[in-house]
Design an enzyme around this catalytic site. Structure first.
Site, PDB file in Angstrom:
ATOM      1  N   HIS A  37     -46.432 -14.412 -67.183  1.00 22.44           N
ATOM      2  CA  HIS A  37     -46.824 -13.048 -66.781  1.00 22.44           C
ATOM      3  C   HIS A  37     -47.768 -13.106 -65.585  1.00 22.44           C
ATOM      4  CE1 HIS A  37     -46.153 -12.483 -71.255  1.00 22.44           C
ATOM      5  NE2 HIS A  37     -45.363 -11.558 -70.757  1.00 22.44           N
ATOM      6  N   ILE A 175     -41.633 -20.036 -65.635  1.00 27.87           N
ATOM      7  CA  ILE A 175     -42.807 -20.921 -65.643  1.00 27.87           C
ATOM      8  C   ILE A 175     -42.725 -21.762 -66.920  1.00 27.87           C
ATOM      9  CG2 ILE A 175     -45.338 -21.043 -65.598  1.00 27.87           C
ATOM     10  CD1 ILE A 175     -44.138 -19.863 -63.023  1.00 27.87           C
ATOM     11  N   ARG A 186     -43.733 -15.986 -77.769  1.00 27.93           N
ATOM     12  CA  ARG A 186     -43.235 -16.402 -79.088  1.00 27.93           C
ATOM     13  C   ARG A 186     -43.483 -17.889 -79.364  1.00 27.93           C
ATOM     14  NH1 ARG A 186     -39.186 -12.116 -78.061  1.00 27.93           N
ATOM     15  NH2 ARG A 186     -39.451 -10.618 -79.752  1.00 27.93           N
TER      16      ARG A 186
END
Ligand code: PAF
Length: 281
Positions: A37, A175, A186
């Protein structure tokens, strides 16, 4: 960096930025941010302002999926957003997003009928609906999505083109951890033993990459060699391993100019995905 919870506050802030002639980049997330992110938020830094949404969207989870156990930590997410250069976090609750008596949905044919769409039948309807709503709220110039969710990226690009949304969609590289495991919120579900076993996903992806680089174009051959990698791990259970067209997400028997090689594998109870984008030589 500002954190807001209401649609009104996002709209007022973005309206002011637009008045000043500033461009807006947008990174939609479900929170529990990781370096994947953060790489999207950094990429969005090519705009004057960066908005990150943190919303665990109930609509994209099936009844037996992990909505209740999905990791959440807004304080940690705020730090990660600040570190990566976000200007505004939009963290609404479900009532702000869906209100009472919500009845409208955005759905898609074809692209959602393969891969994760087969195992998670209502997932992409939930994704398309929430992303449309977020686009309508934030009104970004550009929006950033990770290539790990390759089908999601293709679906969002199709939706934006089909519905004439004036937003540029940018796909950003996967990534990985040092040992190859693709970063995912997760991954936190995995025990130490499962974490080790989860390496079969990136190993299988590497196998596909090597085969394609060596000139193999037959999908069945690629899938069979990837399956052998996954099947060698007792804790792994394959959901799918497929070679599909990058545009339609439909299976192809032979790779021509480009392809997506994608897999989903259960490691214990945790379902993980990974893929290789082949975009020609
Ligand atoms: O990729 C995700 O985290 C979600 O599917 C998204 C795009 C934020 C929509 O809820």
């Amino acid at each position: 960096m500002v954190v807001v919870k209401t649609i009104k506050e996002v709209r007022e802030t973005v309206k002011q930025w637009k008045k000043e002639g500033l461009s807006v980049g947008f990174v939609p997330t479900m929170g529990y941010l990781h370096e994947g992110h953060q790489s999207l938020i950094r990429a969005a830094g090519e705009n004057d302002k960066v908005v990150v949404s943190i919303f665990l969207n109930p609509m994209q989870f099936g009844p037996t999926e992990d909505l209740a156990s999905y990791p959440r930590d807004l304080e940690r997410d705020k730090e990660k957003c600040l570190e990566s250069g976000a200007d505004l976090i939009f963290a609404p609750d479900a009532s702000e997003m869906y209100g009472d008596n919500f009845q409208s949905f955005v759905d898609m044919n074809l692209l959602t009928q393969e891969l994760c769409g087969l195992t998670r039948p209502c997932h992409f309807r939930g994704v398309c609906t929430v992303v449309t709503k977020l686009f309508n709220i934030v009104k970004p110039d550009r929006a950033y999505f990770g290539k790990k969710d390759a089908q999601q990226l293709a679906v969002i690009k199709r939706m934006v083109a089909d519905l004439n949304m004036d937003i540029e969609i940018i796909g950003c590289p996967i990534i990985r951890e040092k040992d190859g495991l693709a970063k995912s919120s997760r991954n936190t579900y995995l025990s130490a033993e499962e974490r080790q076993a989860a390496l079969v996903l990136s190993k299988a992806v590497k196998k596909a990459e090597e085969l394609i680089a060596a000139g193999v174009r037959d999908s069945a051959e690629i899938i069979s060699q990837m399956s052998a990698v996954v099947d060698a791990e007792p804790l792994a259970k394959t959901d799918y391993i497929k070679v599909v067209s990058l545009d339609t997400m439909q299976q192809i028997s032979k790779i021509e100019d480009s392809a997506l090689v994608a897999l989903a594998v259960y490691i214990g109870k945790t379902r993980l995905i990974d893929n290789y984008f082949y975009e020609g030589e």
